[in-house]
Design an enzyme around this catalytic site. Structure first.
Site, mmCIF file in Angstrom:
data_model
loop_
_atom_site.group_PDB
_atom_site.id
_atom_site.type_symbol
_atom_site.label_atom_id
_atom_site.label_comp_id
_atom_site.label_asym_id
_atom_site.label_seq_id
_atom_site.Cartn_x
_atom_site.Cartn_y
_atom_site.Cartn_z
ATOM 1 N N ASP A 148 51.455 35.542 24.520
ATOM 2 C CA ASP A 148 50.489 36.276 25.357
ATOM 3 C C ASP A 148 49.775 35.353 26.338
ATOM 4 O OD1 ASP A 148 48.731 34.877 23.732
ATOM 5 O OD2 ASP A 148 47.603 36.632 23.055
ATOM 6 N N ASN B 105 75.886 57.603 64.555
ATOM 7 C CA ASN B 105 74.607 58.309 64.631
ATOM 8 C C ASN B 105 74.604 59.442 63.612
ATOM 9 O OD1 ASN B 105 72.041 58.752 66.426
ATOM 10 N ND2 ASN B 105 72.903 60.761 65.912
ATOM 11 N N ARG C 228 44.285 45.069 20.577
ATOM 12 C CA ARG C 228 43.159 45.120 21.525
ATOM 13 C C ARG C 228 43.596 45.595 22.915
ATOM 14 N NH1 ARG C 228 41.672 39.003 20.211
ATOM 15 N NH2 ARG C 228 43.799 39.122 19.409
ATOM 16 N N ARG D 199 67.072 52.796 48.370
ATOM 17 C CA ARG D 199 67.271 52.584 46.931
ATOM 18 C C ARG D 199 68.300 51.475 46.664
ATOM 19 N NH1 ARG D 199 68.536 58.326 44.896
ATOM 20 N NH2 ARG D 199 68.944 57.170 42.986
ATOM 21 N N ALA E 138 76.919 70.224 64.600
ATOM 22 C CA ALA E 138 75.719 70.474 63.792
ATOM 23 C C ALA E 138 75.969 71.628 62.826
ATOM 24 C CB ALA E 138 74.550 70.800 64.711
HETATM 25 C C1 UD1 Z 1 45.255 32.949 18.553
HETATM 26 C C2 UD1 Z 1 44.775 31.820 17.638
HETATM 27 C C3 UD1 Z 1 43.442 31.311 18.171
HETATM 28 C C4 UD1 Z 1 43.593 30.842 19.609
HETATM 29 C C5 UD1 Z 1 44.184 31.942 20.496
HETATM 30 C C6 UD1 Z 1 44.549 31.392 21.853
HETATM 31 C C7 UD1 Z 1 45.612 32.318 15.412
HETATM 32 C C8 UD1 Z 1 45.272 32.788 14.041
HETATM 33 N N1 UD1 Z 1 44.611 32.297 16.306
HETATM 34 O O1 UD1 Z 1 44.320 33.993 18.449
HETATM 35 O O2 UD1 Z 1 42.976 30.211 17.372
HETATM 36 O O3 UD1 Z 1 42.326 30.426 20.113
HETATM 37 O O4 UD1 Z 1 45.392 32.475 19.906
HETATM 38 O O5 UD1 Z 1 44.979 32.391 22.726
HETATM 39 O O6 UD1 Z 1 46.746 31.955 15.664
HETATM 40 N N2 UD1 Z 1 51.819 37.119 16.702
HETATM 41 C C9 UD1 Z 1 52.996 37.189 15.986
HETATM 42 N N3 UD1 Z 1 52.964 37.682 14.711
HETATM 43 C C10 UD1 Z 1 51.792 38.060 14.114
HETATM 44 C C11 UD1 Z 1 50.604 37.968 14.857
HETATM 45 C C12 UD1 Z 1 50.636 37.487 16.160
HETATM 46 O O7 UD1 Z 1 54.069 36.840 16.484
HETATM 47 O O8 UD1 Z 1 51.852 38.469 12.959
HETATM 48 C C13 UD1 Z 1 51.877 36.627 18.103
HETATM 49 C C14 UD1 Z 1 51.312 37.617 19.107
HETATM 50 O O9 UD1 Z 1 52.331 38.467 19.606
HETATM 51 C C15 UD1 Z 1 50.744 36.706 20.192
HETATM 52 C C16 UD1 Z 1 50.419 35.409 19.464
HETATM 53 O O10 UD1 Z 1 51.078 35.482 18.205
HETATM 54 O O11 UD1 Z 1 51.659 36.444 21.219
HETATM 55 C C17 UD1 Z 1 48.925 35.214 19.225
HETATM 56 O O12 UD1 Z 1 48.412 36.334 18.516
HETATM 57 P P1 UD1 Z 1 47.027 36.975 18.899
HETATM 58 O O13 UD1 Z 1 46.798 38.117 17.983
HETATM 59 O O14 UD1 Z 1 46.906 37.198 20.345
HETATM 60 O O15 UD1 Z 1 46.038 35.776 18.444
HETATM 61 P P2 UD1 Z 1 44.594 35.484 19.017
HETATM 62 O O16 UD1 Z 1 43.609 36.357 18.326
HETATM 63 O O17 UD1 Z 1 44.603 35.494 20.482
HETATM 64 MG MG MG Z 2 45.965 36.136 21.884
#
Ligand code: UD1
Ligand code: MG
Length: 470
Positions: free
Chosen positions: A116, A392, A27, A348, A438
């Site tokens: 996330d 300078n 997304r 830098r 210069a």
């Molecule tokens: C998830 C929860 C949801 C909750 C929400 C809160 C699940 C099924 N759903 O949804 O109930 O309300 O978080 O923010 O867990 N990830 C992996 N491997 C995968 C898929 C995802 O490591 O195969 C990790 C992603 O990188 C991410 C986290 O899991 O950091 C959550 O995944 P995301 O797809 O964001 O789940 P949500 O739809 O937000």
């Molecule tokens: Mg999420």
């Protein structure tokens, strides 16, 4: 204290941590792994790691998958704790990938967090873990109450208030639950390792996304007469996960506003504050003054008395009580008391601008030290150099530090005077009090106190005696 929940004096749980960071973040519409998206110059995963800095790395695992190498390379000091999820088939599967490591570490409970969600509620996590242990619960989760629960897993409670399921957005139909459900899953869980081990294996992919949902563990626990603690965390926006550019930018804006307001309250003058962006790890002393638009990131420290004019960009730098004029760019450097930089200066990494030193417009400084009172007023490049006190540097001076293969240093000792449009071909040293005429191209060392003229002599001829031009 929550009704029905025991927070008694049972043994403190031995807690490990798993961060789920393998997802692509579809997304987000970006090729960058979602957990590397930045908020105020710091990655989402960076926020999580920093909040858990107190946790020993032998009890922490981060599951990576989509562009795993990029994530691992961003945190080279944490290589030991990464676990691979080769195929991203759900949050439940991600936890399974780390399970052997969790078991081997011998922890009693494991906290699972979504990578996330930059805010980590450290205190609420230990309360949750204690509540799980005290109530012999197989798992616990922090829940949120949101006016708009769109996108979140909805918490389903039984008539007596026990958590018995989580229904994901794509599987949710309000009509099945007597209307919208406003209590949602925050994505912060604690699992009792012993009680959950066999249940994890029962997860399946019978859902709208054909993934192993970690949230299925709730209904599995309920079905196997294991209790689940659902600890409300209020309606705070802090625990919102970031899934889309809109959520990323809105979260960034709310954090930016908070940082700016906190600094104003602490006595920093922030003019045109709506356009000032300051990262979460920047410190600004009361009595400093910053004019927006301006961006300051990383591990920067701005001390009392520093004045930063508009349109500056500063990262990982220390600014004493100095003056930074508009449109200056400073990275990985130290600007000391009484120094003046800009307008339009570029400092830098690895540079140190000494007390009372001056770097003027269109001057680029890289990995160089300007000692006390040294001046480079206009249009110069000073790279890999050491500029002594009181030196300078005339307009248009260039340190030629690169021979096409290697970089070399230029040393200019105290009170030397470099005339305009000089090229200093490194490695080269200009002695103390020397004067370089210069337009010189300096290829050999200049002794202390010498006058160096390294250019062709000017000839003036009588035009009338010259043969006519063809
Ligand atoms: C998830 C929860 C949801 C909750 C929400 C809160 C699940 C099924 N759903 O949804 O109930 O309300 O978080 O923010 O867990 N990830 C992996 N491997 C995968 C898929 C995802 O490591 O195969 C990790 C992603 O990188 C991410 C986290 O899991 O950091 C959550 O995944 P995301 O797809 O964001 O789940 P949500 O739809 O937000
Ligand atoms: Mg999420």
């Amino acid at each position: 204290m929550l009704k029905g929940l025991n927070f008694g004096d049972t043994m403190k749980p031995e807690l490990g941590y798993v961060i789920l960071a393998a997802g692509k973040g579809t997304r987000m519409h970006s090729d960058l792994p979602k957990v590397l998206q930045q908020v105020l110059g710091k990655s989402l995963l960076g926020y999580v790691f920093d909040a858990l800095n107190h946790v020993s790395q032998s009890r922490m695992w981060t599951v990576v998958g989509f562009r795993a190498c990029d994530v691992e390379r961003t945190f080279p000091q944490r290589l030991e704790q990464f676990v691979r999820q080769e195929e991203q088939i759900g949050t439940g599967h991600a936890l399974m990938c780390a399970w052997d490591r969790i078991m081997a570490a011998g922890v009693s409970h494991v906290c699972v967090l979504n990578g996330d969600t930059p805010h980590v509620p450290v205190e609420a996590i230990s309360n949750l873990a204690e509540a799980c242990a005290a109530n012999h619960a197989a798992m616990g989760m922090l829940t949120l109450r949101l006016d708009n629960p769109f996108g979140y897993g909805r918490i389903i409670r039984s008539a007596d208030g026990c958590v018995e399921g989580v229904v994901e957005e794509k599987d949710f139909n309000a009509a099945d639950h007597g209307g919208e459900v406003h209590e949602v899953n925050s994505g912060v869980y604690v699992f009792d390792v012993g009680r959950c081990a066999s249940l994890l294996e029962l997860m399946d992919r019978n859902n709208a996304q054909r993934e192993y949902y970690l949230t299925q563990m709730v209904s599995l626990c309920a079905a196997h007469k294991q209790s689940v603690v659902g600890l409300p965390f209020g309606s705070s926006d802090l625990l919102r996960g970031i899934n889309s550019p809109g959520e990323l930018v809105r979260f960034e804006e709310s954090l930016r506003t908070k940082i700016v307001n906190d600094l104003l309250d602490a006595g920093v003058i922030l003019r045109n504050r709506h356009s000032i962006v300051i990262g979460p790890d920047v410190t600004v002393g009361s009595g400093a003054e910053i004019v927006g638009p301006c961006e300051i990131y990383g591990q920067s420290r701005i001390e009392r008395g520093a004045v930063i004019a508009s349109h500056c960009w500063i990262k990982d730098s220390i600014l004493g009580p100095c003056q930074v004029k508009s449109f200056s760019h400073i990275e990985g450097s130290h600007i000391r008391a009484g120094a003046s930089v800009g307008p339009y200066a570029r400092i830098r990494p690895g540079s140190d601008i000494g007390e009372g030193a001056r770097v003027g417009n269109f001057v680029e400084v890289k990995k160089s030290v300007l000692h006390t009172g040294a001046k480079a007023g206009h249009l110069s490049y000073l790279g890999d150099s050491d500029i002594g006190p009181g030196v300078n540097i005339g307009a248009g001076t260039i340190t030629c530090n690169y021979d096409g293969v290697r970089k070399h240093r230029t040393e200019i000792l105290e009170n030397a005077f470099i005339g305009s449009n000089t090229a200093l071909v490194a490695p080269v040293t200009v002695g103390a009090g020397a004067l370089v005429a210069a337009g010189s191209v300096v290829t050999k060392n200049v002794p202390d106190g010498a006058l160096c003229v390294a250019r062709s002599r000017q000839t003036n001829l009588d035009r009338k005696k010259q043969p006519p031009q063809s």
